[in-house]
Motif scaffolding. Structure first.
Motif, PDB file in Angstrom:
ATOM      1  N   SER A  16       0.633 -13.180   4.795  1.00  0.00           N
ATOM      2  CA  SER A  16       1.698 -12.471   4.070  1.00  0.00           C
ATOM      3  C   SER A  16       1.979 -13.144   2.730  1.00  0.00           C
ATOM      4  CB  SER A  16       2.977 -12.450   4.909  1.00  0.00           C
ATOM      5  OG  SER A  16       3.561 -13.749   4.939  1.00  0.00           O
ATOM      6  N   GLY A  17       2.683 -12.390   1.871  1.00  0.00           N
ATOM      7  CA  GLY A  17       3.080 -12.946   0.590  1.00  0.00           C
ATOM      8  C   GLY A  17       3.995 -14.145   0.758  1.00  0.00           C
ATOM      9  N   ILE A  18       4.843 -14.115   1.793  1.00  0.00           N
ATOM     10  CA  ILE A  18       5.730 -15.247   2.067  1.00  0.00           C
ATOM     11  C   ILE A  18       4.905 -16.504   2.352  1.00  0.00           C
ATOM     12  CG2 ILE A  18       7.424 -16.181   3.694  1.00  0.00           C
ATOM     13  CD1 ILE A  18       8.674 -14.180   1.867  1.00  0.00           C
ATOM     14  N   ASP A  19       3.833 -16.371   3.149  1.00  0.00           N
ATOM     15  CA  ASP A  19       2.973 -17.519   3.463  1.00  0.00           C
ATOM     16  C   ASP A  19       2.281 -18.047   2.201  1.00  0.00           C
ATOM     17  OD1 ASP A  19       3.611 -17.418   6.156  1.00  0.00           O
ATOM     18  OD2 ASP A  19       1.961 -16.026   6.623  1.00  0.00           O
ATOM     19  N   VAL A  20       1.859 -17.133   1.355  1.00  0.00           N
ATOM     20  CA  VAL A  20       1.208 -17.543   0.107  1.00  0.00           C
ATOM     21  C   VAL A  20       2.190 -18.323  -0.764  1.00  0.00           C
ATOM     22  CG1 VAL A  20       0.173 -16.732  -2.057  1.00  0.00           C
ATOM     23  CG2 VAL A  20      -0.476 -15.678   0.131  1.00  0.00           C
ATOM     24  N   LEU A  21       3.449 -17.831  -0.824  1.00  0.00           N
ATOM     25  CA  LEU A  21       4.461 -18.514  -1.631  1.00  0.00           C
ATOM     26  C   LEU A  21       4.748 -19.911  -1.083  1.00  0.00           C
ATOM     27  CD1 LEU A  21       6.507 -18.623  -3.884  1.00  0.00           C
ATOM     28  CD2 LEU A  21       8.081 -17.277  -2.470  1.00  0.00           C
ATOM     29  N   ARG A  22       4.777 -20.034   0.260  1.00  0.00           N
ATOM     30  CA  ARG A  22       4.967 -21.374   0.832  1.00  0.00           C
ATOM     31  C   ARG A  22       3.842 -22.316   0.387  1.00  0.00           C
ATOM     32  NH1 ARG A  22       6.383 -18.598   5.856  1.00  0.00           N
ATOM     33  NH2 ARG A  22       8.655 -18.725   6.178  1.00  0.00           N
ATOM     34  N   GLY A  23       2.602 -21.793   0.397  1.00  0.00           N
ATOM     35  CA  GLY A  23       1.468 -22.614  -0.038  1.00  0.00           C
ATOM     36  C   GLY A  23       1.584 -23.030  -1.502  1.00  0.00           C
ATOM     37  N   ILE A  24       2.054 -22.101  -2.332  1.00  0.00           N
ATOM     38  CA  ILE A  24       2.265 -22.427  -3.746  1.00  0.00           C
ATOM     39  C   ILE A  24       3.265 -23.570  -3.885  1.00  0.00           C
ATOM     40  CG2 ILE A  24       3.301 -21.546  -5.881  1.00  0.00           C
ATOM     41  CD1 ILE A  24       2.013 -18.830  -5.233  1.00  0.00           C
ATOM     42  N   ASN A  25       4.354 -23.497  -3.123  1.00  0.00           N
ATOM     43  CA  ASN A  25       5.376 -24.541  -3.187  1.00  0.00           C
ATOM     44  C   ASN A  25       4.857 -25.884  -2.684  1.00  0.00           C
ATOM     45  OD1 ASN A  25       7.184 -22.689  -4.210  1.00  0.00           O
ATOM     46  ND2 ASN A  25       8.142 -22.239  -2.234  1.00  0.00           N
ATOM     47  N   GLN A  58       1.854 -26.992  -2.779  1.00  0.00           N
ATOM     48  CA  GLN A  58       0.917 -27.573  -3.748  1.00  0.00           C
ATOM     49  C   GLN A  58       1.595 -27.923  -5.080  1.00  0.00           C
ATOM     50  OE1 GLN A  58      -3.010 -25.432  -3.915  1.00  0.00           O
ATOM     51  NE2 GLN A  58      -1.994 -24.076  -2.442  1.00  0.00           N
ATOM     52  N   GLY A  59       2.840 -27.494  -5.230  1.00  0.00           N
ATOM     53  CA  GLY A  59       3.555 -27.790  -6.467  1.00  0.00           C
ATOM     54  C   GLY A  59       3.019 -27.036  -7.663  1.00  0.00           C
ATOM     55  N   LEU A  60       2.495 -25.830  -7.445  1.00  0.00           N
ATOM     56  CA  LEU A  60       1.911 -25.055  -8.542  1.00  0.00           C
ATOM     57  C   LEU A  60       3.019 -24.357  -9.345  1.00  0.00           C
ATOM     58  CD1 LEU A  60      -1.096 -23.399  -6.659  1.00  0.00           C
ATOM     59  CD2 LEU A  60      -1.087 -25.481  -8.039  1.00  0.00           C
ATOM     60  N   PRO A  61       2.897 -24.334 -10.672  1.00  0.00           N
ATOM     61  CA  PRO A  61       3.926 -23.703 -11.523  1.00  0.00           C
ATOM     62  C   PRO A  61       3.709 -22.193 -11.649  1.00  0.00           C
ATOM     63  CG  PRO A  61       2.276 -24.706 -12.917  1.00  0.00           C
ATOM     64  CD  PRO A  61       1.852 -25.008 -11.493  1.00  0.00           C
ATOM     65  N   VAL A  62       3.683 -21.490 -10.514  1.00  0.00           N
ATOM     66  CA  VAL A  62       3.429 -20.047 -10.512  1.00  0.00           C
ATOM     67  C   VAL A  62       4.740 -19.311 -10.209  1.00  0.00           C
ATOM     68  CG1 VAL A  62       2.080 -18.162  -9.517  1.00  0.00           C
ATOM     69  CG2 VAL A  62       1.074 -20.458  -9.707  1.00  0.00           C
ATOM     70  N   LYS A  63       5.104 -18.374 -11.093  1.00  0.00           N
ATOM     71  CA  LYS A  63       6.280 -17.543 -10.850  1.00  0.00           C
ATOM     72  C   LYS A  63       5.857 -16.303 -10.060  1.00  0.00           C
ATOM     73  CE  LYS A  63       8.476 -20.506 -13.174  1.00  0.00           C
ATOM     74  NZ  LYS A  63       9.145 -21.540 -12.387  1.00  0.00           N
ATOM     75  N   VAL A  64       6.586 -16.006  -8.991  1.00  0.00           N
ATOM     76  CA  VAL A  64       6.178 -14.942  -8.066  1.00  0.00           C
ATOM     77  C   VAL A  64       7.197 -13.790  -8.106  1.00  0.00           C
ATOM     78  CG1 VAL A  64       5.667 -14.336  -5.664  1.00  0.00           C
ATOM     79  CG2 VAL A  64       5.018 -16.601  -6.575  1.00  0.00           C
ATOM     80  N   VAL A  65       6.658 -12.577  -8.291  1.00  0.00           N
ATOM     81  CA  VAL A  65       7.452 -11.345  -8.195  1.00  0.00           C
ATOM     82  C   VAL A  65       6.906 -10.555  -7.010  1.00  0.00           C
ATOM     83  CG1 VAL A  65       8.092  -9.177  -9.306  1.00  0.00           C
ATOM     84  CG2 VAL A  65       7.942 -11.284 -10.669  1.00  0.00           C
ATOM     85  N   PHE A  66       7.749 -10.311  -5.986  1.00  0.00           N
ATOM     86  CA  PHE A  66       7.311  -9.562  -4.809  1.00  0.00           C
ATOM     87  C   PHE A  66       7.648  -8.084  -4.968  1.00  0.00           C
ATOM     88  CE2 PHE A  66       7.501 -13.581  -2.150  1.00  0.00           C
ATOM     89  CZ  PHE A  66       6.128 -13.616  -1.954  1.00  0.00           C
ATOM     90  N   ILE A  67       6.726  -7.239  -4.474  1.00  0.00           N
ATOM     91  CA  ILE A  67       6.976  -5.803  -4.355  1.00  0.00           C
ATOM     92  C   ILE A  67       6.769  -5.432  -2.892  1.00  0.00           C
ATOM     93  CG2 ILE A  67       6.339  -5.262  -6.746  1.00  0.00           C
ATOM     94  CD1 ILE A  67       3.589  -4.486  -5.793  1.00  0.00           C
TER      95      ILE A  67
END
Length: 536
Positions: free
Chosen positions: A63-72, A74-83
């Protein structure tokens, strides 16, 4: 700055619609890729490193939520907009709590997506400015700490930092080692330089030397625990403090420093090496020894390693110097040039023995010897003042020589001229001197030639030199130098494709416009016109 956007949705039509929904390029955005499931999205994030992710919250495999957890994680500077097609508050709450910029409900309106994108881009800019501000502060703090440390090291090496001071304790902990040795470095001039560095050249050289020393002192085994030595500038010299356990390490480090400065920067460097001491409290002793050893470059020669050795100057009685000076005067009076040079060689050897280790004393003693010889010659009837002989200028010139040997050579050349004055009063001496002056101008026309500097070469005062030059060439000094420069300029214009400012610099003009004006006044046309006339 272009913002990199990655799209993710398991429905191809949604992805296609998102690409058409906004004028991405006009907004300064590049869509770098897309993904159709969670695993593919993870891989695309890893490969493409997007700035913004616009993703469905519910996708196959992950899920997108799981992907966002992975981003956090790893400390990646990615801004996420969910639809999402789901309006449940729990989805939105969890997304926002994990740092999502926005949570949009399908179908997506253009204005909603534009607002979410603007919000993400604004956050990116703010964070970029904050990061730049933090980086600037870190650099300033690092520079301040470095300056404070170097100031403390300077006080330590001069013996003015008390052993009970906090700075002393910090340096002792940082530089802890069985022994400490100080190196003192002094750079030579750039090859083929006129003897003066511009401020820009000096800054570049200082920067390059800092890098060389920083790399060498960071190498394992170069100094203190962890491989760190340290250094600081002291007027025209650089002082290196070497903590070490092996006796030969300071000399080896000095060899490495000399080799890298010689090879990489194409500069000469002389290095004085003090004796090792067992505590920082005695570091000033090693520093003083290193400075004294470096002063010996005047006597030993440039671009050498100079380990400290206690100097015991051989005392030479004034009576011996008087006898040697008298031998020079007698040989000159007898018009025996060869014997006069041999007597001068013995005199200067005695001056060196009695002044070794002290450049100022060596120059003063050499000058007083020359002065004594000149006065004795004047008593013999040689009218040196009529020849424009400038003793005051001579003392300054002797002090400008970098080594004793080069000063001795200059005095030898002067003695040759004195022999010419005494041996030939029919004008040949003037012809010889004029030829030497013209040769100097030919060699240095690209440098800053002044009446005073060339008069010094001729050992004349400027007023006499100006009259002397006009008398023997029928033109004034400035006009002659201009003539030489224009002759070389026409050769460069004829035989090279150099640009005008390059030609100007090579013939001694820092300002290309001034060069063009002088060229036109001398040759009757502008430099470009002259070049075109040759090619037409």
């Amino acid at each position: 700055m272009t913002i990199r956007v990655l799209l993710a949705d398991d429905e191809p039509l949604i992805l296609k619609g998102l690409r058409k929904l906004l004028p991405w390029e006009e907004l300064g955005v590049e869509i770098v890729g897309q993904a159709c499931d969670g695993d593919e999205l993870d891989e695309q994030i890893r490969l493409l490193r997007p700035d913004v992710l616009i993703s469905d919250i519910s996708m196959p495999r992950k899920s997108g939520i799981d992907v966002l957890r992975g981003i956090n994680e790893q400390g990646l500077p990615v801004k996420v907009v969910f639809i999402s097609a789901y309006q449940e508050f729990s989805y939105a709450k969890e997304a926002i709590s994990l740092g999502a910029v926005e949570y949009l409900i399908k179908p997506i309106e253009r204005e909603q997506l534009r607002a979410a994108l603007d919000k993400a881009m604004s956050l990116i800019r703010e964070e970029g400015e904050e990061n730049r501000r933090k980086d600037k502060l870190r650099r300033m703090e690092t520079r301040q700490r470095t300056e404070e440390k170097r100031e403390a090291l300077s006080r330590l090496a001069s013996g003015t930092l008390p052993a009970g001071a906090d700075l002393y304790a910090r340096l002792e902990a940082e530089l802890r080692a069985p022994f400490y040795t100080v190196l003192a470095l002094e750079l030579g001039q750039l090859e083929d330089a006129s003897g003066r560095w511009t401020e820009t050249e000096r800054n570049l050289v200082n920067f390059a030397v800092d890098n060389v020393l920083g790399e060498l002192l960071a190498e394992p085994g170069s100094g203190a625990e962890g491989g760190l030595g340290t250094f600081f500038a002291k007027q025209e010299r650089i002082v290196v403090i070497v903590p070490h356990s092996e006796a030969g390490r300071p000399y080896e480090l000095a060899q490495d420093i000399k080799a890298k400065i010689n090879d990489y920067l194409k500069l000469n460097v002389s290095i004085g090496i003090g004796l090792a001491v067992r505590s920082l409290g005695r570091l000033a002793e090693s520093a003083q020894q290193a400075e004294q050893a470096l002063d010996m470059k005047y006597f030993e020669g440039l671009n050498k390693l100079l380990p400290y050795a206690a100097q015991a100057s051989a005392a030479v009685a004034e009576s011996e110097l008087y006898t040697l000076r008298s031998d020079v005067v007698q040989s000159l009076a007898e018009r025996n040039g060869k014997r006069a040079q041999e007597a001068l060689h013995k005199l200067l050897a005695a001056v060196r023995r009695t002044t070794e280790g002290n450049k100022g004393l060596a120059v003063a003693t050499a000058f007083s010897s020359v002065l004594s010889i000149v006065q004795e010659l004047q008593k013999s009837g040689v009218a040196l003042s009529e020849e424009g002989f400038d003793l005051q200028g001579l003392q300054t010139r002797l002090g400008q020589y970098e080594t004793f040997d080069s000063m001795a050579q200059g005095i030898g050349e002067l003695l040759g001229e004195l022999a010419e004055v005494i041996g030939n009063r029919t004008g040949n001496r003037d012809k010889m001197l004029l030829a030497r002056i013209k040769q100097h101008i030919e060699r240095h026309y690209a440098d800053e030639l002044t009446l005073e500097s060339v008069a010094a070469v001729a050992f004349m005062n400027p007023y006499y030199f100006s009259a002397f030059f006009k008398k023997h060439t029928n033109e004034n000094f400035k006009a002659y130098v201009t003539e030489v420069r224009m002759r070389h300029a026409t050769q460069l214009l004829s035989n090279t494709d150099l640009l005008m400012y390059e030609v100007a610099e090579k013939v001694g003009y820092a300002n290309a416009r001034h060069f063009s004006d002088v060229f036109k006044k001398t040759c009757g046309m502008l430099p470009n016109e002259y070049r075109q006339s040759l090619r037409s």
